[in-house]
Design an enzyme around this catalytic site. Structure first.
Site, PDB file in Angstrom:
ATOM      1  N   ARG A   1      35.209  38.014  32.496  1.00 26.85           N
ATOM      2  CA  ARG A   1      34.544  36.734  32.982  1.00 26.85           C
ATOM      3  C   ARG A   1      35.243  36.192  34.187  1.00 26.85           C
ATOM      4  O   ARG A   1      34.668  35.840  35.040  1.00 26.85           O
ATOM      5  CB  ARG A   1      35.051  35.942  31.701  1.00 26.85           C
ATOM      6  CG  ARG A   1      34.547  34.458  31.882  1.00 26.85           C
ATOM      7  CD  ARG A   1      34.758  33.672  30.775  1.00 26.85           C
ATOM      8  NE  ARG A   1      33.885  34.152  29.668  1.00 26.85           N
ATOM      9  CZ  ARG A   1      34.068  33.575  28.458  1.00 26.85           C
ATOM     10  NH1 ARG A   1      34.619  32.484  28.363  1.00 26.85           N
ATOM     11  NH2 ARG A   1      33.298  33.999  27.483  1.00 26.85           N
ATOM     12  N   ILE A   2      36.775  36.568  34.212  1.00 23.72           N
ATOM     13  CA  ILE A   2      37.238  36.479  35.594  1.00 23.72           C
ATOM     14  C   ILE A   2      37.023  36.959  36.802  1.00 23.72           C
ATOM     15  O   ILE A   2      36.606  36.422  37.804  1.00 23.72           O
ATOM     16  CB  ILE A   2      38.970  36.258  35.441  1.00 23.72           C
ATOM     17  CG1 ILE A   2      39.231  35.320  34.351  1.00 23.72           C
ATOM     18  CG2 ILE A   2      39.459  35.807  36.480  1.00 23.72           C
ATOM     19  CD1 ILE A   2      40.701  35.217  33.799  1.00 23.72           C
TER      20      ILE A   2
ATOM     21  N   ASP B   1      34.483  49.142  36.503  1.00 22.98           N
ATOM     22  CA  ASP B   1      34.623  48.781  35.071  1.00 22.98           C
ATOM     23  C   ASP B   1      33.687  49.748  34.209  1.00 22.98           C
ATOM     24  O   ASP B   1      32.685  49.697  34.331  1.00 22.98           O
ATOM     25  CB  ASP B   1      34.281  47.386  34.890  1.00 22.98           C
ATOM     26  CG  ASP B   1      34.784  46.793  33.457  1.00 22.98           C
ATOM     27  OD1 ASP B   1      34.535  47.333  32.381  1.00 22.98           O
ATOM     28  OD2 ASP B   1      35.166  45.614  33.378  1.00 22.98           O
TER      29      ASP B   1
ATOM     30  N   ARG C   1      47.668  40.580  35.499  1.00 21.36           N
ATOM     31  CA  ARG C   1      48.834  40.901  34.565  1.00 21.36           C
ATOM     32  C   ARG C   1      49.829  41.859  35.492  1.00 21.36           C
ATOM     33  O   ARG C   1      49.481  42.732  36.094  1.00 21.36           O
ATOM     34  CB  ARG C   1      48.420  41.822  33.446  1.00 21.36           C
ATOM     35  CG  ARG C   1      47.321  40.987  32.422  1.00 21.36           C
ATOM     36  CD  ARG C   1      48.308  39.774  31.797  1.00 21.36           C
ATOM     37  NE  ARG C   1      47.478  39.198  30.697  1.00 21.36           N
ATOM     38  CZ  ARG C   1      46.788  38.000  31.051  1.00 21.36           C
ATOM     39  NH1 ARG C   1      46.723  37.616  32.184  1.00 21.36           N
ATOM     40  NH2 ARG C   1      46.039  37.464  30.192  1.00 21.36           N
TER      41      ARG C   1
ATOM     42  N   ASP D   1      50.429  37.235  42.135  1.00 22.53           N
ATOM     43  CA  ASP D   1      50.856  36.097  41.163  1.00 22.53           C
ATOM     44  C   ASP D   1      51.579  36.460  40.150  1.00 22.53           C
ATOM     45  O   ASP D   1      52.142  35.698  39.186  1.00 22.53           O
ATOM     46  CB  ASP D   1      49.673  35.344  40.996  1.00 22.53           C
ATOM     47  CG  ASP D   1      49.797  33.944  40.231  1.00 22.53           C
ATOM     48  OD1 ASP D   1      50.448  33.291  40.809  1.00 22.53           O
ATOM     49  OD2 ASP D   1      49.156  33.665  38.994  1.00 22.53           O
TER      50      ASP D   1
ATOM     51  N   GLU E   1      59.023  39.180  34.233  1.00 22.43           N
ATOM     52  CA  GLU E   1      58.861  37.974  34.837  1.00 22.43           C
ATOM     53  C   GLU E   1      59.952  36.885  33.605  1.00 22.43           C
ATOM     54  O   GLU E   1      59.937  37.408  32.544  1.00 22.43           O
ATOM     55  CB  GLU E   1      57.672  37.190  34.532  1.00 22.43           C
ATOM     56  CG  GLU E   1      56.466  37.580  35.549  1.00 22.43           C
ATOM     57  CD  GLU E   1      55.184  37.201  35.471  1.00 22.43           C
ATOM     58  OE1 GLU E   1      54.912  36.369  34.446  1.00 22.43           O
ATOM     59  OE2 GLU E   1      54.340  37.719  35.923  1.00 22.43           O
TER      60      GLU E   1
ATOM     61  N   HIS F   1      53.452  33.206  39.193  1.00 21.62           N
ATOM     62  CA  HIS F   1      52.461  33.141  38.056  1.00 21.62           C
ATOM     63  C   HIS F   1      51.929  31.685  37.725  1.00 21.62           C
ATOM     64  O   HIS F   1      51.995  31.157  36.827  1.00 21.62           O
ATOM     65  CB  HIS F   1      53.158  33.680  36.743  1.00 21.62           C
ATOM     66  CG  HIS F   1      52.208  34.198  35.687  1.00 21.62           C
ATOM     67  ND1 HIS F   1      52.468  35.308  34.833  1.00 21.62           N
ATOM     68  CD2 HIS F   1      50.783  33.945  35.516  1.00 21.62           C
ATOM     69  CE1 HIS F   1      51.368  35.483  34.018  1.00 21.62           C
ATOM     70  NE2 HIS F   1      50.421  34.799  34.719  1.00 21.62           N
ATOM     71  N   LEU F   2      51.233  31.347  38.915  1.00 20.20           N
ATOM     72  CA  LEU F   2      50.568  29.989  38.768  1.00 20.20           C
ATOM     73  C   LEU F   2      49.274  30.069  38.622  1.00 20.20           C
ATOM     74  O   LEU F   2      48.452  28.934  38.659  1.00 20.20           O
ATOM     75  CB  LEU F   2      50.727  29.400  40.414  1.00 20.20           C
ATOM     76  CG  LEU F   2      52.074  29.121  40.800  1.00 20.20           C
ATOM     77  CD1 LEU F   2      51.917  28.502  42.216  1.00 20.20           C
ATOM     78  CD2 LEU F   2      52.776  28.252  39.874  1.00 20.20           C
TER      79      LEU F   2
END
Length: 528
Positions: A151-152, A171, A232, A256, A261, A279-280
């Site tokens: 989806r993203i 994919d 990720r 990001d 983390e 990670h925004l």
């Protein structure tokens, strides 16, 4: 009559609080402070957290009245879902709250990398006017490789199309026809690496995707490529990326997310051609508001005793008691099926047999889809969005029921038809007073073996000595066998070994087994 109590352990959007206050007594506490949190749980019906509050067995034991734990966000790393399930507590999150924000952050990093925005800004605030040094590149007519067309990934591709880019994607679980509908050319990973001017990553973090963009991959890219990871940490090998950037084999990067983390110190931070963020991806006012309102609605449904579509486990009411124990098993069957398929699926058939068909078993179909897609797509898969994920990927879904079940009291079968016409299947049931999970069929081979975190299936030609070879090679790798069953269609015919082990089988051991016995191997790791 007193209202149900909802304890908000971290900051929640005002819109979410307002929704809760319509029906509940809303209390607040600092969830990161255990000395405050534990006593505050007395008499609480629902607990809402974000990422700082750890919901473990101790918290669940203190919340004796808890019916639901809600995470106002996507991830659930801080919630012990298994412990909550055992305690009969529903766990929900907000799986779609941040997908637009995450997609836009990937675009943001891509543009910032293309135009050298970060180093140009830093130079200017130091009083340096260096236009020529920070000359960038256009997106127009460039080839963008999207790694992961969930989806993203689709949202990113749609937005990049407006820049006049050529879109390609890797994919293995997406059909070419579906990609073509999106205006995206589906290619193998090596081709994407070789052709792309920009590469943007949108995959879930699994054993198969960790380090996917590593040293070997970065030897195949153009020296002008820019690599973006807002998905990720760990999918892009940070050490390999640093080396490629230093050696001029990669032109730039935008990150990001990081393997560990919080990350406040990295060699990558030394490089001007790297733009980074802490990670925004989900850090927008809109995403936070959506997360707050989504979990507020889920809490309302849960405390009203209704089915909660965004449930991560199904322990609330609204589902027949006879069906609930089979849902975790069905999710496992879906995950095993995805591993057996290993590629694009055109159709999923869910078959339910036995006494439970007297109830509405639609939720079993949802559980199968949730399991099937959980290791395939980047975004969180829930009971509500699983059918949409299937539709977006062009996967047809059917559910059939049959009262007769000759061999088992109840039987759940999940079958997939692959793009090349092949069919794969897996069946399971619950046995005995303790309702123990059993896998009883894989690709037509009968068996009876309990699923475990680490499993493998070996398809080979039946002959003497195979079991000994498998055991010997696993022993050398210090992998302990928990359970093994051999099934065959006839003596000397095709055979299948179903194996459960105590630890993940190393890739090199699987390769050695495949070479020695001439087997097709499917490894399944049911570890989140």
């Amino acid at each position: 009559m007193s209202k149900p109590v909802v304890l908000v352990a971290e900051e929640l959007s005002p819109a979410g609080i307002a929704l809760l206050e319509e029906d509940f007594e809303v209390r607040s506490v600092d969830g990161a402070d255990r000395s405050q949190l534990l006593p505050a749980l007395a008499g609480v019906d629902a607990l809402i957290v974000r990422s700082a509050t750890k919901v473990d067995a101790e918290v669940l034991a203190a919340g004796t009245s808890l019916k639901v734990v809600a995470r106002a966000g996507v991830g659930l790393d801080n919630v012990d879902v298994e412990a909550a399930t055992k305690a009969g507590v529903l766990v929900v999150n907000a799986p779609t709250s941040n997908i637009i924000s995450a997609a836009e952050q990937a675009i943001n990093l891509l543009l910032a990398s293309a135009r050298n925005t970060a180093p140009a800004h830093a130079a200017l605030v130091r009083g340096e006017w260096k236009r020529s040094k920070y000359t960038g590149v256009e997106l127009y007519d460039k080839t963008v490789g999207v790694v992961g067309l969930g989806r993203i990934g689709v949202l990113v591709a749609q937005r990049l199309a407006a820049f006049g880019t050529k879109l390609i994607a890797y994919d293995p679980f997406v059909q070419p026809a579906r990609a073509a509908q999106l205006g995206v050319e589906l290619v193998e990973l090596d081709e994407l690496l070789e052709r792309s001017d920009f590469i943007t990553v949108h995959l879930p973090k699994t054993k198969d995707t960790i380090g996917l963009i590593g040293e070997e991959a970065l030897r195949k890219v153009k020296p002008t490529v820019r690599i973006i990871n807002a998905a990720r940490g760990g999918i892009v090998d940070e050490t390999a990326l640093y080396n490629a950037l230093k050696e001029g084999r990669v032109a730039g990067a935008g990150l990001d997310v990081f393997a560990k983390e919080p990350c406040t110190d990295s060699p990558l931070f030394e490089l001007e051609n790297v733009v980074v963020a802490p990670h925004l991806g989900a850090s927008t006012h809109e995403a936070q508001e959506k997360a707050g309102t989504q979990v507020a609605r889920s809490v309302k449904l849960a405390l009203a005793g209704e089915f909660v579509p965004d449930a991560v486990n199904i322990q609330g009411t609204g589902v027949a008691e006879d069906i609930k124990p089979g849902l975790p098993l069905t999710e496992k069957l879906g995950r095993i099926l995805a591993a057996l398929a290993g590629g694009a699926i055109t159709r999923v058939e869910v078959e339910v047999r036995g006494e439970i068909v007297a109830h509405d078993v639609k939720v079993i179909e949802l559980a199968a889809l949730k399991g099937l897609f959980s290791d395939i797509v980047e975004e969180a898969v829930t009971y509500v969005n699983a059918p949409l994920v299937a539709k977006e990927r062009g996967v047809e879904v059917s559910l059939t029921t049959e009262e007769e079940s000759p061999d088992w009291r109840n039987l759940i079968t999940v079958r997939a038809i692959l793009a090349d016409g092949r069919s794969v299947s897996v069946s399971g049931t619950l046995t005995g007073p303790r309702q123990l999970e059993k896998i009883v069929e894989v690709n037509g081979y009968t068996m009876e073996i309990s699923p475990s975190e680490h499993m493998a299936f070996f398809s080979y030609d039946d002959r003497p000595g195979v079991v000994g070879v498998v055991g010997q090679l696993l022993g050398r790798a210090q992998v302990n066998i928990a359970g093994m069953q051999v099934s065959r269609d006839k003596e000397g015919g095709a055979a299948l070994i179903a194996l459960t082990v105590d630890s993940a089988i190393p890739d090199e051991t699987l390769t050695a087994i495949s070479t020695e016995i001439g087997a097709e191997i499917t490894r399944v790791d049911l570890v989140d």
